[in-house]
Design a protein around this motif. Structure first.
Motif, PDB file in Angstrom:
ATOM      1  N   ASN A 124      -1.066  25.793  12.567  1.00 46.09           N
ATOM      2  CA  ASN A 124      -0.799  27.239  11.965  1.00 46.09           C
ATOM      3  C   ASN A 124      -1.413  28.406  12.972  1.00 46.09           C
ATOM      4  O   ASN A 124      -1.194  29.297  12.554  1.00 46.09           O
ATOM      5  CB  ASN A 124      -1.160  27.392  10.633  1.00 46.09           C
ATOM      6  N   THR A 147      10.027  15.849   3.333  1.00 47.42           N
ATOM      7  CA  THR A 147       9.036  17.107   2.951  1.00 47.42           C
ATOM      8  C   THR A 147       7.748  17.250   4.134  1.00 47.42           C
ATOM      9  O   THR A 147       7.528  18.245   4.625  1.00 47.42           O
ATOM     10  CB  THR A 147       8.528  17.339   1.657  1.00 47.42           C
ATOM     11  N   VAL A 161      -3.465  16.617   3.066  1.00 51.13           N
ATOM     12  CA  VAL A 161      -2.558  17.587   2.736  1.00 51.13           C
ATOM     13  C   VAL A 161      -1.811  17.618   1.444  1.00 51.13           C
ATOM     14  O   VAL A 161      -1.055  16.493   1.144  1.00 51.13           O
ATOM     15  CB  VAL A 161      -1.457  17.289   3.982  1.00 51.13           C
ATOM     16  N   TYR A 183       6.666  22.300  -4.098  1.00 51.85           N
ATOM     17  CA  TYR A 183       7.815  23.538  -4.091  1.00 51.85           C
ATOM     18  C   TYR A 183       7.688  24.414  -5.203  1.00 51.85           C
ATOM     19  O   TYR A 183       8.012  25.514  -5.154  1.00 51.85           O
ATOM     20  CB  TYR A 183       9.169  22.842  -3.989  1.00 51.85           C
ATOM     21  N   ARG A 206       6.720  23.476  10.160  1.00 52.04           N
ATOM     22  CA  ARG A 206       6.242  24.501   9.814  1.00 52.04           C
ATOM     23  C   ARG A 206       7.477  25.400   9.094  1.00 52.04           C
ATOM     24  O   ARG A 206       7.243  26.782   8.879  1.00 52.04           O
ATOM     25  CB  ARG A 206       5.581  25.407  10.756  1.00 52.04           C
ATOM     26  N   PHE A 262       1.357  19.553  -1.334  1.00 50.41           N
ATOM     27  CA  PHE A 262       2.275  20.452  -1.126  1.00 50.41           C
ATOM     28  C   PHE A 262       2.916  20.222  -2.490  1.00 50.41           C
ATOM     29  O   PHE A 262       3.515  19.457  -3.090  1.00 50.41           O
ATOM     30  CB  PHE A 262       3.332  20.313   0.024  1.00 50.41           C
ATOM     31  N   TYR A 287       7.511  25.136   5.944  1.00 52.92           N
ATOM     32  CA  TYR A 287       6.625  25.575   4.682  1.00 52.92           C
ATOM     33  C   TYR A 287       5.281  25.369   5.027  1.00 52.92           C
ATOM     34  O   TYR A 287       5.065  24.751   6.035  1.00 52.92           O
ATOM     35  CB  TYR A 287       7.042  24.420   3.568  1.00 52.92           C
ATOM     36  N   GLN A 288       4.317  25.818   4.381  1.00 51.58           N
ATOM     37  CA  GLN A 288       2.938  25.809   4.482  1.00 51.58           C
ATOM     38  C   GLN A 288       2.386  24.934   3.351  1.00 51.58           C
ATOM     39  O   GLN A 288       2.711  24.855   2.420  1.00 51.58           O
ATOM     40  CB  GLN A 288       2.279  27.001   4.466  1.00 51.58           C
ATOM     41  N   PRO A 289       1.330  24.147   3.985  1.00 51.54           N
ATOM     42  CA  PRO A 289       0.799  23.356   2.973  1.00 51.54           C
ATOM     43  C   PRO A 289       0.014  24.076   1.811  1.00 51.54           C
ATOM     44  O   PRO A 289      -0.475  25.185   2.063  1.00 51.54           O
ATOM     45  CB  PRO A 289      -0.203  22.171   3.768  1.00 51.54           C
ATOM     46  N   THR A 290      -0.114  23.505   0.715  1.00 53.36           N
ATOM     47  CA  THR A 290      -0.823  24.049  -0.652  1.00 53.36           C
ATOM     48  C   THR A 290      -2.368  24.020  -0.424  1.00 53.36           C
ATOM     49  O   THR A 290      -3.038  24.646  -0.970  1.00 53.36           O
ATOM     50  CB  THR A 290      -0.113  23.861  -1.858  1.00 53.36           C
ATOM     51  N   SER A 321       9.154  18.818   7.085  1.00 59.17           N
ATOM     52  CA  SER A 321       9.315  20.171   6.930  1.00 59.17           C
ATOM     53  C   SER A 321       7.956  20.713   7.209  1.00 59.17           C
ATOM     54  O   SER A 321       8.160  21.833   7.800  1.00 59.17           O
ATOM     55  CB  SER A 321       9.995  20.277   5.634  1.00 59.17           C
ATOM     56  N   LEU A 322       6.975  20.315   6.722  1.00 58.43           N
ATOM     57  CA  LEU A 322       5.722  20.729   6.983  1.00 58.43           C
ATOM     58  C   LEU A 322       5.394  20.714   8.426  1.00 58.43           C
ATOM     59  O   LEU A 322       4.555  21.671   9.014  1.00 58.43           O
ATOM     60  CB  LEU A 322       4.746  20.193   6.024  1.00 58.43           C
TER      61      LEU A 322
END
Length: 593
Positions: free
Chosen positions: A419, A395, A359, A363, A402, A361, A404-407, A398-399
């Motif tokens: 997801n 962070t 994973v 910002y 959900r 991520f 935020y979404q992983p990059t 937070s992922l």
């Protein structure tokens, strides 16, 4: 999550929110928004009919007055005409009163619908939106911008329509009464428009600037008042007062600009109206004296002149209000077209091990916070994340929630990527207790039962409070579970807030438990109570813990060491102590071996 650093706040402001790009609103967008709102059709039709009746009555009054004045001059006073005139006045007053109430009802109905749509939309916007926008600015959209729209509908929209009817009707009748005097009056229209159109454009810019500055000022107020203890603790009153004063002075400047424009419009309107009145009185008086025009006709012409000028003046106000509403529409639409958090997915969240697979991520593009995180957490086990501050531990939580979404990479539970699971079902599996555990204003009971669709029984609430070691201090309070906790729970101690948060999590009965430094800010007495409650809360659950104090997680099933967004060590305490140099330094620094 709470406790964002200034650096992180700067980063999250640059998060790209998926959705349509913001564009300048047009009149078409404004009417498209109106069509989406809940209009009381029946009331709207009746209000229009009553407004039209009021307008028609206004057009009839000068004609009857003409006959009445002519009968006075000929010494043949007509009581029937006087009674008819009085009756029309009464009809006009009644229809005007009812139409005003109905227009207010319409305005309140559509603004309530719009606010409801906005509120439900805002609640479902992704967390990055709130990271990048101050709370007060969003509040301004829901309150001030919607009020601007309501004022247009309530005070101006139907008035504008009836005003056009009044102007057109008056001009047609005037042409039949005296076409020469009608042409004299109409000369003033292009002169006035030449003045009002450029002033209206300036007013639009001023109004738009005022609304934007008011939203910024609201954001500043919300931020400062929400953290008033921080302001006072660091004696920042003078700094914040200076920033507030700057915003107030800016608003003052916009107010003066608007006043200067109105200062031009008002005298110009008065001068135009008085000039026409003088010309008509002079010319009409001469016509009356020569017998070419009756006194009643002159009076009727003057009445009709006002029937034209007054609505014309109201139209200037309408266009100003309309421009404000179009500007407000732009900001409202900016929120409404954003993509909400996706609620759809597998209806029932599966169970099993939690897995992070490579994973990544960030910002902000190019500044990764997590760099290829991979680990597994087996059901019913305790996984603790340790390491230096800024390593990406919060962070990671937070992922998992959900926000935020992983990059890049994937987070899964069992065999299902998280997801693909319905968002509400996924979050129903998670209980979260942070180091601050802020509470909402309200009672202790409200906070313990917060978020539950069905209000739990008093027995269940008491059982949860007892398991959280909170029952004793709650029952010692005069109002017990009805005790008000104050804003953000500030009437309670940190340990009490933590135990209420734990009671909430127990009542929520989550499958996955996230603990973010849950005992780091407590004194030793409170920590013992909270730690006992946490042990009960963790029983039978998959628990993930963020900890800086290794003593609280030394017996975890696995410890994961995070450095600069990377996993540099995984194992039990003894394994990491022997194999991981930095972990060993951490442990020795805290008196562990």
């Amino acid at each position: 999550m709470t406790g964002k650093s200034p650096k992180r706040m700067r980063e999250v402001k640059n998060v790209e929110i998926k959705g349509k790009k913001k564009k300048t609103a047009t009149t078409k967008d404004f009417f498209a928004l109106l069509k989406k709102l809940k209009w009381p059709i029946g009331v709207t039709v009746v209000a229009l009919i009553l407004s039209l009746a009021e307008t028609i009555a206004g057009l009839v009054i000068p004609l009857i007055t003409k006959d009445l004045v002519d009968t006075l001059s000929s010494a043949l006073f007509s009581w029937k005409t006087a009674v008819l005139l009085f009756t029309i006045f009464v009809v006009q007053a009644i229809t005007g009163g009812f139409s005003h109430y109905m227009l207010t009802y319409i305005g309140e109905t559509i603004v309530a619908d719009l606010r409801s749509k906005l509120w439900n939309k805002v609640l479902r916007l992704p967390v990055p939106y709130f990271d990048g926008n101050e709370t007060g600015e969003t509040m301004s959209r829901i309150t001030q911008d919607t009020t601007t729209l309501k004022e247009l509908v309530t005070n101006h929209l139907v008035t504008f329509i009836s005003g056009i009817i009044s102007i057109v009707g008056s001009i047609i009748i005037l042409f039949f009464l005296d076409w020469k005097m009608t042409l004299i009056m109409l000369i003033s229209v292009p002169v006035s428009m030449a003045i009002f159109i450029p002033l209206g454009r300036i007013m639009h810019k001023v109004a738009k600037g005022t609304q934007a500055e008011m939203a910024t000022f609201s954001g500043h107020l919300s931020r400062v008042l929400g953290d008033i203890r921080l302001v006072k603790a660091y004696r920042a009153e003078q700094t914040e007062a200076a920033q507030g004063e700057k915003a107030i002075r800016t608003l003052f400047g916009f107010g003066l600009k608007e006043a200067r424009i109105q200062a031009v419009i008002s005298p110009v309107m008065t001068l135009t109206m008085m000039s026409i009145l003088v010309v008509i009185l002079g010319y009409g008086g001469a016509q009356v004296s020569r017998g070419a025009l009756s006194a009643g006709t002159l009076v009727a012409i003057i009445f009709f002149m006002f029937q034209i000028i007054v609505p014309f003046a109201q139209m200037a106000s309408f266009f100003t209000s309309f421009q404000k509403a179009v500007g407000a529409t732009e900001r409202i639409q900016h929120i409404l077209v954003m993509e909400s958090e996706l609620p759809s997915g597998i209806p029932a969240a599966p169970s099993g091990k939690i897995r992070f697979d490579n994973v990544h991520f960030a910002y902000e593009t190019g500044k990764e916070v997590l760099k290829g995180i991979t680990f597994e957490a087996q059901p019913g086990t305790v996984t603790a994340f340790v390491g230096p501050s800024g390593g990406g531990k919060t962070t990671l939580f937070s992922l998992l929630e959900r926000f935020y979404q992983p990059t890049a990479g994937e987070i899964s539970i069992g065999e299902s990527p998280i997801n693909t699971i319905a968002l509400s079902d996924w979050r129903a599996k998670i209980g979260y207790v942070s180091q601050e555990s802020p509470l909402l204003s309200g009672s202790i009971l409200d906070n313990i039962a917060y978020g539950l669709e069905i209000r739990p029984s008093p027995e269940k609430v008491r059982a949860a409070a007892q398991s959280a070691n909170a029952l004793d201090f709650i029952e010692a309070m005069p109002d017990q579970f009805e005790t008000l906790v104050g804003e953000r729970g500030m009437k309670l101690s940190g340990g009490q807030r933590q135990r209420i948060a734990i009671a909430r999590a127990l009542l929520y009965n989550p499958e996955i438990l996230l603990l973010d430094e849950a005992t780091s800010n407590l004194d030793s007495g409170s920590e013992i109570h909270v730690q006992e409650a946490l042990v009960r809360l963790m029983e039978g659950r998959t628990t993930l813990i963020i900890a800086h104090r290794l003593a609280t997680v030394i017996h975890a099933d696995q410890l994961i060491f995070l450095e600069e967004g990377k996993v540099t060590g995984v194992g039990k305490h003894s394994e990491l102590y022997n194999e991981h140099e930095l972990y060993r330094e951490f442990a020795k620094g805290q008196g562990l071996s």
